[in-house]
Design an enzyme around this catalytic site. Sequence first.
Site, PDB file in Angstrom:
ATOM      1  N   ASP A   1       0.831  -1.209   0.000  1.00 23.05           N
ATOM      2  CA  ASP A   1       0.000   0.000   0.000  1.00 23.05           C
ATOM      3  C   ASP A   1       0.866   1.262   0.000  1.00 23.05           C
ATOM      4  O   ASP A   1       1.973   1.261   0.546  1.00 23.05           O
ATOM      5  CB  ASP A   1      -0.923  -0.019   1.229  1.00 23.05           C
ATOM      6  CG  ASP A   1      -2.055   0.988   1.122  1.00 23.05           C
ATOM      7  OD1 ASP A   1      -2.383   1.410  -0.014  1.00 23.05           O
ATOM      8  OD2 ASP A   1      -2.611   1.364   2.172  1.00 23.05           O
TER       9      ASP A   1
ATOM     10  N   LEU B   1      10.547 -20.578  -4.703  1.00 25.27           N
ATOM     11  CA  LEU B   1       9.557 -19.791  -3.959  1.00 25.27           C
ATOM     12  C   LEU B   1       8.151 -19.992  -4.533  1.00 25.27           C
ATOM     13  O   LEU B   1       7.950 -19.923  -5.743  1.00 25.27           O
ATOM     14  CB  LEU B   1       9.938 -18.308  -4.057  1.00 25.27           C
ATOM     15  CG  LEU B   1       8.969 -17.305  -3.442  1.00 25.27           C
ATOM     16  CD1 LEU B   1       8.999 -17.387  -1.925  1.00 25.27           C
ATOM     17  CD2 LEU B   1       9.294 -15.888  -3.905  1.00 25.27           C
TER      18      LEU B   1
ATOM     19  N   HIS C   1       1.936   3.383  -9.116  1.00 19.43           N
ATOM     20  CA  HIS C   1       1.739   1.940  -9.359  1.00 19.43           C
ATOM     21  C   HIS C   1       2.918   1.382 -10.165  1.00 19.43           C
ATOM     22  O   HIS C   1       3.427   0.299  -9.894  1.00 19.43           O
ATOM     23  CB  HIS C   1       0.419   1.698 -10.091  1.00 19.43           C
ATOM     24  CG  HIS C   1      -0.780   2.101  -9.287  1.00 19.43           C
ATOM     25  ND1 HIS C   1      -0.915   1.778  -7.955  1.00 19.43           N
ATOM     26  CD2 HIS C   1      -1.898   2.812  -9.614  1.00 19.43           C
ATOM     27  CE1 HIS C   1      -2.071   2.279  -7.502  1.00 19.43           C
ATOM     28  NE2 HIS C   1      -2.671   2.915  -8.490  1.00 19.43           N
TER      29      HIS C   1
HETATM   30  C1  IPE Z   1      -5.465  -2.682   0.024  1.00 21.76           C
HETATM   31  O1  IPE Z   1      -5.113  -1.349  -0.149  1.00 21.76           O
HETATM   32  C2  IPE Z   1      -5.459  -3.411  -1.266  1.00 21.76           C
HETATM   33  C3  IPE Z   1      -4.169  -3.540  -1.937  1.00 21.76           C
HETATM   34  C4  IPE Z   1      -3.018  -3.089  -1.549  1.00 21.76           C
HETATM   35  C5  IPE Z   1      -4.187  -4.256  -3.156  1.00 21.76           C
HETATM   36  P1  IPE Z   1      -6.201  -0.198  -0.241  1.00 21.76           P
HETATM   37  O2  IPE Z   1      -5.456   1.071  -0.387  1.00 21.76           O
HETATM   38  O3  IPE Z   1      -7.202  -0.516  -1.288  1.00 21.76           O
HETATM   39  O4  IPE Z   1      -6.908  -0.292   1.185  1.00 21.76           O
HETATM   40  P2  IPE Z   1      -7.833   0.763   1.921  1.00 21.76           P
HETATM   41  O5  IPE Z   1      -8.889   1.170   0.949  1.00 21.76           O
HETATM   42  O6  IPE Z   1      -6.970   1.915   2.321  1.00 21.76           O
HETATM   43  O7  IPE Z   1      -8.358   0.017   3.112  1.00 21.76           O
HETATM   44  C1  IPE Z   2      -1.788   0.246  -3.290  1.00 27.41           C
HETATM   45  O1  IPE Z   2      -1.533   1.603  -3.304  1.00 27.41           O
HETATM   46  C2  IPE Z   2      -2.068  -0.306  -4.667  1.00 27.41           C
HETATM   47  C3  IPE Z   2      -3.450  -0.730  -4.878  1.00 27.41           C
HETATM   48  C4  IPE Z   2      -4.398  -0.687  -4.004  1.00 27.41           C
HETATM   49  C5  IPE Z   2      -3.761  -1.264  -6.181  1.00 27.41           C
HETATM   50  P1  IPE Z   2      -2.706   2.669  -3.273  1.00 27.41           P
HETATM   51  O2  IPE Z   2      -3.124   2.953  -4.676  1.00 27.41           O
HETATM   52  O3  IPE Z   2      -3.798   2.236  -2.379  1.00 27.41           O
HETATM   53  O4  IPE Z   2      -1.950   3.916  -2.681  1.00 27.41           O
HETATM   54  P2  IPE Z   2      -2.520   4.959  -1.616  1.00 27.41           P
HETATM   55  O5  IPE Z   2      -2.988   4.174  -0.429  1.00 27.41           O
HETATM   56  O6  IPE Z   2      -3.620   5.713  -2.270  1.00 27.41           O
HETATM   57  O7  IPE Z   2      -1.329   5.811  -1.305  1.00 27.41           O
HETATM   58 MG    MG Z   3      -4.124   2.471  -0.395  1.00 26.27          MG
END
Ligand code: IPE
Ligand code: IPE
Ligand code: MG
Length: 245
Positions: free
Chosen positions: A18, A129, A35
Site C-alpha cells: 500500500d 519460492l 503503481h
Molecule cells: C489494500 O489497499 C489493497 C491492496 C493493496 C491491493 P487499499 O489502499 O485498497 O486499502 P484501503 O482502501 O486503504 O483500506
Molecule cells: C496500493 O496503493 C495499490 C493498490 C491498491 C492497487 P494505493 O493505490 O492504495 O496507494 P494509496 O494508499 O492511495 O497511497
Molecule cells: Mg491504499
Amino acid sequence: MQTGTQALLPRHIAVIMDGNGRWAAARGLPRSAGHQAGIEPVRTIIGQCRRQGVAALTLFAFSSENWRRPPEEVGHLMDLFLDALAVELPNLQQNRVRMHFIGDRQSLGAALCQRMAEAESSTAANDGLQLQIAVSYGGRSDIVLAARALAAACQRGELEPAAIDEARFAAAVSLAGLPEPDLFIRTGGEQRLSNFLLWNLAYTELYFTDVLWPDFDAPAFERALQHYASRQRRFGLTAEQQAPK
Ligand code: IPE
Ligand code: IPE
Ligand code: MG
C-alpha cells in the site's frame, strides 16, 4: 503451527503493498506513476525471499473493493499487470518461482486471465519460492466460496456436515495446501486488513510500517524480518510453556 522453539525465518509472508498513490502525489505525479514504481519493490522482495529461503510469498495486488476506484486507474492497473507479467515471467521462471493467482478471475479481462493461466502452467513444476498474487481478491468472498463448495459437497452426499472441521475448511479456501502466513506486512501506514486473507491470518504476526510501497527496499524488508524474529509466538500457551527446555 509452530510452537516451542521459534523458527526465526517466516515460512510464508503475506504483504499488503500500500501507498503507491501517496508516493506519486508527494512527487506531483499521477497515481499511475506510483503503481508503476511499485513494480521494482515486488522484484526486490521476491529476490530477498528466494535468497533467504522463505518458502511462500503472497502479495495483495488488487482487492475486490479496488474496482470502485476511477475507471482510468483500474484500467491502468490491469494494463500494468498484463505488461508486468509478460516482462517478469522469464526471470521468475529462471529463478524457479512457482506462480499462482487467487481472487475472482471472472471479473478480469480475457487477455489477463490467459496470461495468468500461462504463468501458472509454465511455472507449475518449479520447486523454488511459491508466489501467490491476489488480484480481485476479497477475504470474505474467499470464506463464502469455501462454505458454498462444502455445502455443495454435502448436497451431493459426498460430505457429512459434521465432518466439516477447521482442516477441511482450510482445504477449501484459496491458499489451501500452503502453510499459514507467519508474517503479515502492510506498508503505507494504515493498520487494517482491508479484507485480505481473513481466514489465514488468525495467528499471523502483524507488522505495519509507514514506508510507502515504492520505497520498500531490501533494508526495509530486513527490518520486517527482524521484527518477526523478535516476537514470541505463543498460540494460546503461556510463555513458560514456550520456553526452550
Ligand atoms: C489494500 O489497499 C489493497 C491492496 C493493496 C491491493 P487499499 O489502499 O485498497 O486499502 P484501503 O482502501 O486503504 O483500506
Ligand atoms: C496500493 O496503493 C495499490 C493498490 C491498491 C492497487 P494505493 O493505490 O492504495 O496507494 P494509496 O494508499 O492511495 O497511497
Ligand atoms: Mg491504499
